[in-house]
Structures are given as structure tokens and as C-alpha cells.
Design a protein around this motif. Structure first.
Motif, PDB file in Angstrom:
ATOM      1  N   THR A 113       0.837  -1.205   0.000  1.00 22.73           N
ATOM      2  CA  THR A 113       0.000   0.000   0.000  1.00 22.73           C
ATOM      3  C   THR A 113       0.870   1.252   0.000  1.00 22.73           C
ATOM      4  OG1 THR A 113      -1.770  -1.125   1.201  1.00 22.73           O
ATOM      5  CG2 THR A 113      -1.796   1.290   1.227  1.00 22.73           C
ATOM      6  N   ILE A 114       0.574   2.188  -0.900  1.00 26.33           N
ATOM      7  CA  ILE A 114       1.312   3.450  -0.980  1.00 26.33           C
ATOM      8  C   ILE A 114       0.689   4.439   0.006  1.00 26.33           C
ATOM      9  CG2 ILE A 114       1.960   5.387  -2.461  1.00 26.33           C
ATOM     10  CD1 ILE A 114       1.778   3.445  -4.842  1.00 26.33           C
ATOM     11  N   LEU A 115       1.465   4.846   1.011  1.00 26.07           N
ATOM     12  CA  LEU A 115       0.980   5.808   2.000  1.00 26.07           C
ATOM     13  C   LEU A 115       1.092   7.245   1.497  1.00 26.07           C
ATOM     14  CD1 LEU A 115       2.522   4.462   5.348  1.00 26.07           C
ATOM     15  CD2 LEU A 115       0.271   3.962   4.366  1.00 26.07           C
ATOM     16  N   ALA A 116       2.158   7.533   0.742  1.00 27.32           N
ATOM     17  CA  ALA A 116       2.407   8.897   0.273  1.00 27.32           C
ATOM     18  C   ALA A 116       3.394   8.851  -0.878  1.00 27.32           C
ATOM     19  CB  ALA A 116       2.961   9.763   1.412  1.00 27.32           C
ATOM     20  N   ASP A 117       3.483   9.967  -1.589  1.00 32.72           N
ATOM     21  CA  ASP A 117       4.461  10.145  -2.658  1.00 32.72           C
ATOM     22  C   ASP A 117       5.262  11.381  -2.293  1.00 32.72           C
ATOM     23  OD1 ASP A 117       5.834  10.863  -5.009  1.00 32.72           O
ATOM     24  OD2 ASP A 117       4.319   9.933  -6.281  1.00 32.72           O
ATOM     25  N   LEU A 118       6.573  11.225  -2.094  1.00 32.74           N
ATOM     26  CA  LEU A 118       7.405  12.331  -1.632  1.00 32.74           C
ATOM     27  C   LEU A 118       7.457  13.489  -2.617  1.00 32.74           C
ATOM     28  CD1 LEU A 118      10.365  10.261  -0.147  1.00 32.74           C
ATOM     29  CD2 LEU A 118       8.531  11.421   1.111  1.00 32.74           C
ATOM     30  N   SER A 119       7.044  13.240  -3.871  1.00 35.82           N
ATOM     31  CA  SER A 119       7.048  14.309  -4.866  1.00 35.82           C
ATOM     32  C   SER A 119       5.727  15.065  -4.897  1.00 35.82           C
ATOM     33  CB  SER A 119       7.338  13.745  -6.264  1.00 35.82           C
ATOM     34  OG  SER A 119       6.289  12.874  -6.683  1.00 35.82           O
ATOM     35  N   VAL A 120       4.727  14.553  -4.149  1.00 39.84           N
ATOM     36  CA  VAL A 120       3.411  15.212  -4.092  1.00 39.84           C
ATOM     37  C   VAL A 120       3.319  15.942  -2.762  1.00 39.84           C
ATOM     38  CG1 VAL A 120       0.910  14.893  -4.094  1.00 39.84           C
ATOM     39  CG2 VAL A 120       2.357  13.422  -5.510  1.00 39.84           C
ATOM     40  N   THR A 121       3.286  17.261  -2.810  1.00 42.41           N
ATOM     41  CA  THR A 121       3.243  18.046  -1.587  1.00 42.41           C
ATOM     42  C   THR A 121       1.911  18.767  -1.459  1.00 42.41           C
ATOM     43  OG1 THR A 121       4.260  19.955  -2.688  1.00 42.41           O
ATOM     44  CG2 THR A 121       5.733  18.386  -1.599  1.00 42.41           C
TER      45      THR A 121
END
Length: 234
Positions: free
Chosen positions: A217-225
Motif C-alpha cells: 500500500t502506498i501511503l504517500a508520494d514524496l514528490s506530491v506536496t
């Protein structure tokens, strides 16, 4: 997770850390049978099977992408909050995004690295055993914390928190080790929780109440702020 996925997970191999517990339950059950205590024998069989189920270690398929933050634990996303990281992580005393995943006694308890990186710090903190679903568990409970030097020079914090039933955190790694995203780094025996600390401006891609699968499961994307916004899954 589909019904087929759940069945496959339940039939997964038992992790080596669990075999001695399975053996203890099996020996006690055999003793009950030898003594002719059939009700207790039945209970022992059920507990032996449950113990094997608890320590299962299913194969996971981890999404590729250096900016992706993958769930370190199976369970329910119990909290998404902006907080000051605990001192044992040795991170700057400034707001970070904390995503918490709570594991009940029926979830897989093998924990996996949320991102690829090198373990810069590893710290064990003794403590209490209050309900891991409570917010104060992040500060009061027994826990194992480590920081990862992750992608783009970012520091990612991970904390395993022992819960009301849990009494032992087992680590598979050492300070200085390099991990791949989705790699096993430890387990917590019985109900517990794992917190992930990310830069405050990262936007979570999960909601409170959502089920998460460790290593997938993807919790977050470090490139999406954006603002750290908590939202509840329907």
C-alpha cells in the motif's frame, strides 16, 4: 484485499521467529491429549493454529518508485497528523507528517521498510504497554525507532510500538544497514502499531480507517506536496 488474497495470506509460511511459539502450543496440546483432557486439547489445537497464522510471512509485491512511501505494516490507518517527532529519532524538532498503522492480533506482524535507504540511527526505548491505538502510545509505550537516509537526502523516521498485548519487538536489522523498499526489518509480537514520520509538506495518499498492506500500500508520494489533510475512508 480479495478473498483469494486473504486465503493465500493465511496459508503463507511461518516466519522462523514464530516456530518456537508454535512448538510450545503444540507440545502443551499434546500433553492435554495424553492426559485425556479433550476440551483443553481442542482449545490447544485452535491456539496452535492461530499462533502459526499470527506468525505467517506472506510474499508481497512492492511498487517501484523512489518517491513512493510504502506501508510498513498490515492493518488500519489509525492516525494522520502533523507532530513533532519523538527524540529517539534524532530528527529536527520541527513539525513532521506522522502516519500510523495499527495492527490487531489477526494482522500479519512482519514489518517492511517504507522507502529505500540506509539506517542512520537505531534506538530502543523501554516503556509501558497501553493500547497502541491511543495517541499517547507514541510517547509512553515500549518502542523501536530508526531513521532512514532516504531518497533526495530526506530523513524518514519509523517507530515500532508495542501494544496492550505485545511484549516484544524483534528487529532484523542493524544501524548502518541499507534497506530496499518493502524489505523486512522486524516484527512485533501480537497487537501493535507502526508510525512513519515524513516531511510536513508531503500529502498523504491514504485516509484514516483505510486498510493497509505492508510492502504494497502506498501511503504517500514524496514528490506530491500539500497540506497534510486527514480524511476518512467510506
Amino acid at each position: 484485499m480479495t478473498i483469494i488474497d486473504s486465503i493465500k495470506s493465511g496459508l503463507a509460511p511461518v516466519h522462523k521467529e514464530g516456530w518456537r511459539f508454535v512448538a510450545i502450543f503444540a507440545v502443551v496440546t499434546a500433553l492435554f491429549q495424553w492426559l485425556g483432557w479433550w476440551p483443553l486439547t481442542l482449545v490447544g489445537c485452535i491456539l496452535t493454529l492461530w499462533c502459526a497464522y499470527f506468525f505467517r510471512d506472506p510474499t508481497r509485491t512492492t511498487p517501484l518508485g523512489e518517491n513512493l512511501v510504502i506501508s510498513p505494516a498490515d492493518g488500519q490507518v489509525s492516525s494522520i497528523a502533523t507532530v513533532i517527532p519523538p527524540p529517539e529519532l534524532d530528527m529536527p524538532r520541527e513539525p513532521t507528517l506522522r502516519i500510523s498503522v495499527f495492527m490487531n492480533v489477526f494482522d500479519v506482524h512482519i514489518n517492511r521498510a517504507p522507502v529505500a535507504g540506509r539506517i542512520a540511527r537505531l534506538a530502543y526505548v523501554p516503556g509501558a504497554f497501553v493500547n497502541a491505538n491511543l495517541d499517547k502510545a507514541s510517547e509512553d509505550n515500549e518502542r523501536q525507532a530508526f531513521t532512514l537516509n532516504g531518497p533526495h537526502g530526506l530523513t524518514i523516521g519509523v517507530v515500532q510500538i508495542a501494544g496492550l498485548v505485545a511484549r516484544r519487538i524483534v528487529k532484523f536489522v542493524s544501524e548502518g544497514d541499507s534497506l530496499q523498499a518493502g524489505q523486512r526489518f522486524g516484527l512485533i509480537r501480537f497487537g501493535s502499531r507502526v508510525d512513519v514520520y515524513l516531511p510536513a509538506n508531503v500529502k498523504p495518499l491514504v485516509g484514516i480507517g483505510q486498510r493497509a498492506v505492508a510492502g504494497e500500500t502506498i501511503l504517500a508520494d514524496l514528490s506530491v506536496t500539500g497540506a497534510a489533510t486527514g480524511y476518512r475512508a467510506g
